[in-house]
Design a protein around this motif. Structure first.
Motif, PDB file in Angstrom:
ATOM      1  N   ASN A 153      -5.461  11.171 -32.841  1.00  0.00           N
ATOM      2  CA  ASN A 153      -4.451  11.871 -32.044  1.00  0.00           C
ATOM      3  C   ASN A 153      -4.271  13.307 -32.506  1.00  0.00           C
ATOM      4  N   ALA A 154      -4.260  13.506 -33.822  1.00  0.00           N
ATOM      5  CA  ALA A 154      -4.124  14.863 -34.346  1.00  0.00           C
ATOM      6  C   ALA A 154      -5.358  15.698 -34.033  1.00  0.00           C
ATOM      7  N   LEU A 155      -6.536  15.101 -34.211  1.00  0.00           N
ATOM      8  CA  LEU A 155      -7.777  15.856 -34.002  1.00  0.00           C
ATOM      9  C   LEU A 155      -7.916  16.356 -32.584  1.00  0.00           C
ATOM     10  N   HIS A 156      -7.491  15.573 -31.621  1.00  0.00           N
ATOM     11  CA  HIS A 156      -7.549  16.021 -30.230  1.00  0.00           C
ATOM     12  C   HIS A 156      -6.893  17.390 -30.075  1.00  0.00           C
ATOM     13  N   LEU A 157      -5.701  17.542 -30.632  1.00  0.00           N
ATOM     14  CA  LEU A 157      -4.985  18.814 -30.526  1.00  0.00           C
ATOM     15  C   LEU A 157      -5.540  19.857 -31.485  1.00  0.00           C
ATOM     16  N   GLN A 158      -5.888  19.451 -32.695  1.00  0.00           N
ATOM     17  CA  GLN A 158      -6.396  20.410 -33.680  1.00  0.00           C
ATOM     18  C   GLN A 158      -7.677  21.083 -33.202  1.00  0.00           C
ATOM     19  N   ILE A 159      -8.572  20.303 -32.603  1.00  0.00           N
ATOM     20  CA  ILE A 159      -9.821  20.895 -32.111  1.00  0.00           C
ATOM     21  C   ILE A 159      -9.538  21.856 -30.958  1.00  0.00           C
ATOM     22  N   ILE A 160      -8.607  21.496 -30.086  1.00  0.00           N
ATOM     23  CA  ILE A 160      -8.234  22.398 -28.994  1.00  0.00           C
ATOM     24  C   ILE A 160      -7.677  23.706 -29.556  1.00  0.00           C
ATOM     25  N   TYR A 161      -6.762  23.602 -30.525  1.00  0.00           N
ATOM     26  CA  TYR A 161      -6.187  24.806 -31.127  1.00  0.00           C
ATOM     27  C   TYR A 161      -7.265  25.670 -31.764  1.00  0.00           C
ATOM     28  N   TYR A 162      -8.160  25.026 -32.524  1.00  0.00           N
ATOM     29  CA  TYR A 162      -9.206  25.777 -33.211  1.00  0.00           C
ATOM     30  C   TYR A 162     -10.138  26.451 -32.209  1.00  0.00           C
ATOM     31  N   GLY A 163     -10.483  25.739 -31.154  1.00  0.00           N
ATOM     32  CA  GLY A 163     -11.367  26.318 -30.147  1.00  0.00           C
ATOM     33  C   GLY A 163     -10.774  27.547 -29.509  1.00  0.00           C
ATOM     34  N   ARG A 164      -9.487  27.503 -29.222  1.00  0.00           N
ATOM     35  CA  ARG A 164      -8.834  28.650 -28.590  1.00  0.00           C
ATOM     36  C   ARG A 164      -8.763  29.841 -29.534  1.00  0.00           C
ATOM     37  N   GLU A 165      -8.542  29.562 -30.817  1.00  0.00           N
ATOM     38  CA  GLU A 165      -8.318  30.648 -31.768  1.00  0.00           C
ATOM     39  C   GLU A 165      -9.599  31.198 -32.381  1.00  0.00           C
ATOM     40  N   TYR A 166     -10.568  30.321 -32.645  1.00  0.00           N
ATOM     41  CA  TYR A 166     -11.731  30.749 -33.411  1.00  0.00           C
ATOM     42  C   TYR A 166     -13.090  30.473 -32.751  1.00  0.00           C
ATOM     43  N   CYS A 167     -13.169  29.459 -31.882  1.00  0.00           N
ATOM     44  CA  CYS A 167     -14.475  29.019 -31.405  1.00  0.00           C
ATOM     45  C   CYS A 167     -14.475  28.879 -29.888  1.00  0.00           C
ATOM     46  N   SER A 168     -14.017  29.919 -29.218  1.00  0.00           N
ATOM     47  CA  SER A 168     -13.948  29.903 -27.763  1.00  0.00           C
ATOM     48  C   SER A 168     -15.337  30.064 -27.158  1.00  0.00           C
ATOM     49  N   ALA A 169     -15.423  29.858 -25.852  1.00  0.00           N
ATOM     50  CA  ALA A 169     -16.717  29.956 -25.171  1.00  0.00           C
ATOM     51  C   ALA A 169     -17.316  31.354 -25.329  1.00  0.00           C
ATOM     52  N   ARG A 170     -16.467  32.377 -25.308  1.00  0.00           N
ATOM     53  CA  ARG A 170     -16.957  33.753 -25.439  1.00  0.00           C
ATOM     54  C   ARG A 170     -16.909  34.268 -26.867  1.00  0.00           C
ATOM     55  N   GLY A 171     -16.037  33.678 -27.695  1.00  0.00           N
ATOM     56  CA  GLY A 171     -15.836  34.211 -29.038  1.00  0.00           C
ATOM     57  C   GLY A 171     -16.821  33.713 -30.074  1.00  0.00           C
ATOM     58  N   CYS A 172     -17.473  32.579 -29.785  1.00  0.00           N
ATOM     59  CA  CYS A 172     -18.402  32.002 -30.756  1.00  0.00           C
ATOM     60  C   CYS A 172     -19.528  31.303 -30.014  1.00  0.00           C
ATOM     61  N   ASP A 173     -20.733  31.494 -30.457  1.00  0.00           N
ATOM     62  CA  ASP A 173     -21.878  30.825 -29.825  1.00  0.00           C
ATOM     63  C   ASP A 173     -22.521  29.823 -30.776  1.00  0.00           C
ATOM     64  N   GLY A 174     -21.735  29.418 -31.775  1.00  0.00           N
ATOM     65  CA  GLY A 174     -22.266  28.506 -32.781  1.00  0.00           C
ATOM     66  C   GLY A 174     -22.679  29.207 -34.054  1.00  0.00           C
ATOM     67  N   ARG A 175     -22.486  30.556 -34.108  1.00  0.00           N
ATOM     68  CA  ARG A 175     -22.901  31.324 -35.288  1.00  0.00           C
ATOM     69  C   ARG A 175     -21.816  32.266 -35.789  1.00  0.00           C
ATOM     70  N   VAL A 176     -20.559  32.081 -35.341  1.00  0.00           N
ATOM     71  CA  VAL A 176     -19.520  33.063 -35.638  1.00  0.00           C
ATOM     72  C   VAL A 176     -18.364  32.485 -36.448  1.00  0.00           C
ATOM     73  N   CYS A 177     -17.736  31.422 -35.969  1.00  0.00           N
ATOM     74  CA  CYS A 177     -16.519  30.917 -36.612  1.00  0.00           C
ATOM     75  C   CYS A 177     -16.849  30.218 -37.928  1.00  0.00           C
ATOM     76  N   GLU A 178     -15.816  29.982 -38.733  1.00  0.00           N
ATOM     77  CA  GLU A 178     -16.020  29.431 -40.067  1.00  0.00           C
ATOM     78  C   GLU A 178     -16.597  28.019 -40.049  1.00  0.00           C
ATOM     79  N   ILE A 179     -16.142  27.186 -39.127  1.00  0.00           N
ATOM     80  CA  ILE A 179     -16.677  25.830 -39.093  1.00  0.00           C
ATOM     81  C   ILE A 179     -18.150  25.847 -38.702  1.00  0.00           C
ATOM     82  N   CYS A 180     -18.489  26.624 -37.687  1.00  0.00           N
ATOM     83  CA  CYS A 180     -19.899  26.713 -37.272  1.00  0.00           C
ATOM     84  C   CYS A 180     -20.784  27.234 -38.395  1.00  0.00           C
ATOM     85  N   THR A 181     -20.360  28.305 -39.042  1.00  0.00           N
ATOM     86  CA  THR A 181     -21.196  28.913 -40.083  1.00  0.00           C
ATOM     87  C   THR A 181     -21.239  28.063 -41.344  1.00  0.00           C
ATOM     88  N   SER A 182     -20.195  27.292 -41.599  1.00  0.00           N
ATOM     89  CA  SER A 182     -20.198  26.408 -42.767  1.00  0.00           C
ATOM     90  C   SER A 182     -21.075  25.186 -42.518  1.00  0.00           C
TER      91      SER A 182
END
Length: 217
Positions: free
Chosen positions: A174-203
Motif C-alpha cells: 500500500n505504501a509503495l503504490h504511493l511512494q513510487i507515484i511520488y518518486y516518479g513525479r519528483e525524480y523519474c518522470s517521463a520527460r525528466g528521466c530516461d533510465g539514466r538520470v534519477c538516483e534510483i535508476c543510476t544506482s
C-alpha cells in the motif's frame, strides 16, 4: 546490482524519501475516494482536486448523486476529460450502490469491479486507501518505473502488478503504490528521466549507456 539488491535499495530509498504517504486525491470517505479515483483516469490528480469540490457540493453521497442528471454531473467534471463516460458511470454506480449495497461502498474487490466505470486499478486503490487491504495498484507511471528499475519486463500493467507483488513484501504494497507515484513525479518522470538520470535508476544500473526502452501497456 542483482534484482533482490535492487528491491532492497528501492525500499530503503522510498521509505527514506516518503516515510508517510497521503493519497493525493482529496476525499472524506470511501465514496468520495471512489469518485475521485474514477475521475483521475487520464487526468492529473491536481485537476481532479479542482473539480471535486463543486461535484461534492452538488452531491457527496450515493443517495444524492443518484438523483442528479448526467448532464449536471458532466457540466462539472468536463475539465477532467472523458466526461461523457465518467458522468454516466458516476450516476449509474451511485444508483447501483443504493439498490444493491444500501448506499455503502462495498469492501470487496470483485464487487467494486462490477460497478460502472470501475476497473481493477480503481478498485485496488479503494481497497487499499479506504479499507486498508493490501493491494498494489499499478498505473502506466508505476509500470514505466518498474521497467526502468528492472523489476518487470511485463508488456502490460497486469503482469507488472504480478511481478511487483512477487518481489515486495505484502506489508509494503500500500505504501509503495504511493511512494513510487511520488518518486516518479519528483525524480523519474517521463520527460525528466530516461533510465539514466534519477538516483534510483543510476544506482540500479550505473553502467546503463542508452535510454531504457519501456514496453507501453
Amino acid at each position: 546490482m542483482l534484482k533482490q539488491a535492487r528491491v532492497e535499495f528501492i525500499l530503503r530509498k522510498l521509505q527514506h524519501l516518503y516515510p508517510t504517504q497521503l493519497i493525493p486525491l482529496d476525499h472524506k470517505d470511501p465514496y468520495t475516494l471512489l469518485i475521485a479515483v474514477l475521475l483521475s483516469a487520464q487526468c492529473t490528480d491536481a485537476r481532479v482536486n479542482t473539480v471535486t469540490p463543486a461535484l461534492f457540493t452538488l452531491a457527496d453521497n450515493p443517495a444524492e448523486m443518484a438523483t442528479k442528471t448526467v448532464e449536471a454531473i458532466r457540466s462539472i467534471i468536463r475539465p477532467c476529460g472523458l466526461s461523457p463516460q465518467k458522468s454516466k458511470a458516476i450516476k449509474n454506480l451511485s444508483i447501483l450502490l443504493m439498490e444493491k449495497y444500501n448506499g455503502e461502498v462495498p469492501e470487496d474487490m470483485a464487487a467494486l469491479e462490477e460497478l460502472p466505470g470501475v476497473g481493477h486499478k480503481t478498485a485496488s486503490v479503494v481497497m487499499s486507501q479506504a479499507f486498508g487491504h493490501p493491494t498494489f495498484p499499478v498505473d502506466t507511471h508505476i509500470h514505466r518505473l518498474a521497467q526502468r528499475w528492472g523489476l518487470t519486463s511485463g508488456k502490460n500493467v497486469v503482469q507488472t502488478e504480478k511481478d511487483l507483488k512477487r518481489l515486495f513484501p505484502i506489508e509494503h504494497w500500500n505504501a509503495l503504490h504511493l511512494q513510487i507515484i511520488y518518486y516518479g513525479r519528483e525524480y523519474c518522470s517521463a520527460r525528466g528521466c530516461d533510465g539514466r538520470v534519477c538516483e534510483i535508476c543510476t544506482s540500479c544500473y550505473p553502467k546503463r549507456k542508452h535510454p531504457k526502452k519501456v514496453n507501453k501497456p
